[in-house]
Design an enzyme around this catalytic site. Structure first.
Site, PDB file in Angstrom:
ATOM      1  N   ASN A  39      45.917  55.658  44.682  1.00  0.00           N
ATOM      2  CA  ASN A  39      45.951  54.836  45.909  1.00  0.00           C
ATOM      3  C   ASN A  39      47.367  54.372  46.217  1.00  0.00           C
ATOM      4  O   ASN A  39      47.596  53.737  47.244  1.00  0.00           O
ATOM      5  CB  ASN A  39      45.062  53.591  45.744  1.00  0.00           C
ATOM      6  N   SER A 128      38.626  38.775  41.300  1.00  0.00           N
ATOM      7  CA  SER A 128      38.239  38.761  42.708  1.00  0.00           C
ATOM      8  C   SER A 128      37.173  37.708  42.968  1.00  0.00           C
ATOM      9  O   SER A 128      36.348  37.419  42.102  1.00  0.00           O
ATOM     10  CB  SER A 128      37.675  40.140  43.086  1.00  0.00           C
ATOM     11  N   TYR A 152      31.264  46.552  42.020  1.00  0.00           N
ATOM     12  CA  TYR A 152      32.688  46.179  42.003  1.00  0.00           C
ATOM     13  C   TYR A 152      32.849  44.767  41.413  1.00  0.00           C
ATOM     14  O   TYR A 152      33.601  44.575  40.451  1.00  0.00           O
ATOM     15  CB  TYR A 152      33.278  46.233  43.414  1.00  0.00           C
ATOM     16  N   LYS A 156      34.489  43.431  37.693  1.00  0.00           N
ATOM     17  CA  LYS A 156      35.530  42.405  37.531  1.00  0.00           C
ATOM     18  C   LYS A 156      35.040  41.297  36.596  1.00  0.00           C
ATOM     19  O   LYS A 156      35.783  40.800  35.740  1.00  0.00           O
ATOM     20  CB  LYS A 156      35.902  41.818  38.897  1.00  0.00           C
TER      21      LYS A 156
HETATM   22  C1  WQD Z   1      35.626  40.979  55.914  1.00  0.00           C
HETATM   23  C2  WQD Z   1      34.673  40.657  57.059  1.00  0.00           C
HETATM   24  C3  WQD Z   1      32.807  42.155  57.231  1.00  0.00           C
HETATM   25  C4  WQD Z   1      35.167  45.698  58.344  1.00  0.00           C
HETATM   26  C5  WQD Z   1      36.380  42.864  50.291  1.00  0.00           C
HETATM   27  C6  WQD Z   1      35.948  43.236  48.894  1.00  0.00           C
HETATM   28  C7  WQD Z   1      37.101  43.411  48.031  1.00  0.00           C
HETATM   29  C8  WQD Z   1      38.062  42.254  48.101  1.00  0.00           C
HETATM   30  C9  WQD Z   1      38.244  41.684  49.503  1.00  0.00           C
HETATM   31  C10 WQD Z   1      39.713  42.488  46.392  1.00  0.00           C
HETATM   32  C11 WQD Z   1      33.203  40.796  56.683  1.00  0.00           C
HETATM   33  C12 WQD Z   1      33.700  42.264  58.456  1.00  0.00           C
HETATM   34  C13 WQD Z   1      34.790  44.419  57.965  1.00  0.00           C
HETATM   35  C14 WQD Z   1      34.790  46.194  59.618  1.00  0.00           C
HETATM   36  C15 WQD Z   1      33.684  44.113  60.080  1.00  0.00           C
HETATM   37  N1  WQD Z   1      39.327  42.738  47.662  1.00  0.00           N
HETATM   38  N2  WQD Z   1      34.059  43.644  58.829  1.00  0.00           N
HETATM   39  N3  WQD Z   1      34.059  45.389  60.443  1.00  0.00           N
HETATM   40  O1  WQD Z   1      33.971  42.429  52.245  1.00  0.00           O
HETATM   41  O2  WQD Z   1      34.986  40.086  52.452  1.00  0.00           O
HETATM   42  O3  WQD Z   1      35.793  41.636  50.688  1.00  0.00           O
HETATM   43  O4  WQD Z   1      37.784  42.675  50.383  1.00  0.00           O
HETATM   44  O5  WQD Z   1      39.077  41.955  45.568  1.00  0.00           O
HETATM   45  O6  WQD Z   1      37.742  44.594  48.454  1.00  0.00           O
HETATM   46  O7  WQD Z   1      35.163  42.230  48.329  1.00  0.00           O
HETATM   47  O8  WQD Z   1      36.350  42.096  53.090  1.00  0.00           O
HETATM   48  O9  WQD Z   1      37.611  43.029  54.979  1.00  0.00           O
HETATM   49  O10 WQD Z   1      35.616  44.342  54.075  1.00  0.00           O
HETATM   50  O11 WQD Z   1      35.224  42.242  55.373  1.00  0.00           O
HETATM   51  O12 WQD Z   1      33.018  43.406  60.865  1.00  0.00           O
HETATM   52  O13 WQD Z   1      35.101  47.350  60.015  1.00  0.00           O
HETATM   53  O14 WQD Z   1      34.891  41.590  58.118  1.00  0.00           O
HETATM   54  O15 WQD Z   1      31.439  42.209  57.579  1.00  0.00           O
HETATM   55  O16 WQD Z   1      32.484  39.783  57.369  1.00  0.00           O
HETATM   56  P1  WQD Z   1      35.157  41.533  52.160  1.00  0.00           P
HETATM   57  P2  WQD Z   1      36.233  43.021  54.378  1.00  0.00           P
END
Ligand code: WQD
Length: 340
Positions: A39, A128, A152, A156
């Site tokens: 990555n 996380s 995931y 962790k």
């Molecule tokens: C944020 C919000 C989605 C994409 C992830 C993982 C993990 C962590 C942080 C490290 C949510 C919404 C998202 C899209 C959307 N990283 N969304 N359309 O799921 O809170 O956490 O990132 O540990 O990787 O836990 O982050 O950015 O995916 O989502 O509406 O195309 O945005 O539903 O509400 P998340 P996210």
């Protein structure tokens, strides 16, 4: 001032890793990166070296490869390890759980065994907020119940449990567990940023790719959550604040040994629509969107109580959402295809 020994950053060629290397160089550390480049990017390392004003030693390798790790520790006198290497897409972890346990859990175990064999007992671990699962109360502090809802988050938590058992058995280990909330943003120079391979899982890189014209529109996963505007609320944290948190954790580790666990977040929650509006204001671009069904495994709202990090590390987030969006846009506009 040059600190003695190398700081080893596993995964240092990745998004958070490269920004952390800049902060380490600025703090006077000697930086060594071990990264499989699955990555990560050597271009990101070259830019991090220029921004940080120092050389970054780089060895390509996989944390699951114990022999490669032993060779690394034999070649470089390492004083501390920041373990950021891992896989982190929630959806992918549901589809490929064994891959997540192999990389995140077996990989961490292999690293800890190699560290112990080399007499290196200082570690900062990238954990996380997903270890908390759906929060019972908000904001989330470090005493909140742990209950990850996907492989995931479970991977962790398994590593955290390894570290708690290790520190209980061998109290000379110095360990900081950092529970990241939602890292976003980019270095203010516009030279470093998030460059996900393929379709972004996370919100901010997807929004920035829509704004720069790489994607037609954003799908908002659910607008029927019990939140002010119905869309998901998260604690977005600038990646440079997060990088500073790693430097602060290194400094704060108790010399005599011990384990500390802190949330790294701003303590503020923003909805998906908040992020879209802030990004449109920062970029001057329109971000077309449509409402789509909820994403399986998502929770409604999550934000940190960051007071323990301030108490133990003397760290607090400095950047607000507008700064995060401005910095992402500067990176995306200047690098529409990322590092390629
Ligand atoms: C944020 C919000 C989605 C994409 C992830 C993982 C993990 C962590 C942080 C490290 C949510 C919404 C998202 C899209 C959307 N990283 N969304 N359309 O799921 O809170 O956490 O990132 O540990 O990787 O836990 O982050 O950015 O995916 O989502 O509406 O195309 O945005 O539903 O509400 P998340 P996210």
């Amino acid at each position: 001032m040059q600190n003695s020994g190398w700081i080893l950053v596993t995964g240092g060629a990745g998004y958070i890793g490269a920004h952390t290397c800049v902060a380490l160089l600025e703090a006077g550390h000697q930086v060594l990166v071990f990264d499989s480049l699955v990555n990560g990017s050597t271009e990101a390392l070259a830019r991090a070296s220029a921004l940080g004003g120092g050389e970054i030693a780089f060895v390509q390798g996989d944390v699951r490869d114990r022999a490669a790790l032993d060779a690394l520790f034999a070649r470089y006198p390492v004083s501390a390890v920041l373990h950021l290497a891992g896989v982190k897409a929630v959806g992918e972890s549901v589809r490929q759980p064994l891959h997540y346990y192999e990389v995140n859990v077996s990989g961490s175990l292999s690293l800890l065994q190699a560290m112990d064999a080399a007499g290196v007992h200082t570690l900062v671990f990238s954990s996380s907020a997903t270890v908390y699962g759906a929060p019972v109360r908000l904001p989330i502090d470090e005493q909140a119940a742990l209950g990850p809802s996907n492989p995931y988050g479970r991977s962790k938590l398994m590593v955290e449990d390894q570290l708690r058992d290790l520190c209980a058995a061998q109290p000379h280990w110095r360990v900081a567990i950092l529970r990241y909330f939602n890292p976003v943003g980019a270095h203010p120079s516009g030279q470093l940023g998030e460059d996900p391979h393929g379709t972004p899982d996370n919100l901010m890189p997807f929004v920035s790719q829509v704004a720069v014209g790489r994607r037609p529109e954003l799908a908002v996963f659910g607008n029927d959550y019990p939140t002010p505007d119905g869309t998901g609320v998260r604690d977005y944290l600038h990646v440079c604040d997060l990088a500073a948190g790693h430097v602060a954790a290194l400094k704060a580790l108790p010399a005599q040994g011990g384990l500390l666990t802190v949330n790294l977040g701003t303590g503020r929650g923003h909805s998906v629509l908040d992020v879209v509006r802030a990004f449109e204001a920062a970029s001057g671009q329109t971000v077309p969107l449509r409402f789509a069904p909820r994403r399986p495994g998502d929770i409604a709202a999550c934000w940190a109580d960051p007071s323990r990090a301030e108490q133990l590390l003397g760290w607090r987030a400095e950047c607000d959402l507008d700064a995060m969006c401005r910095d992402v846009w500067r990176w995306q506009r200047g690098n529409p295809q990322g590092y390629r």
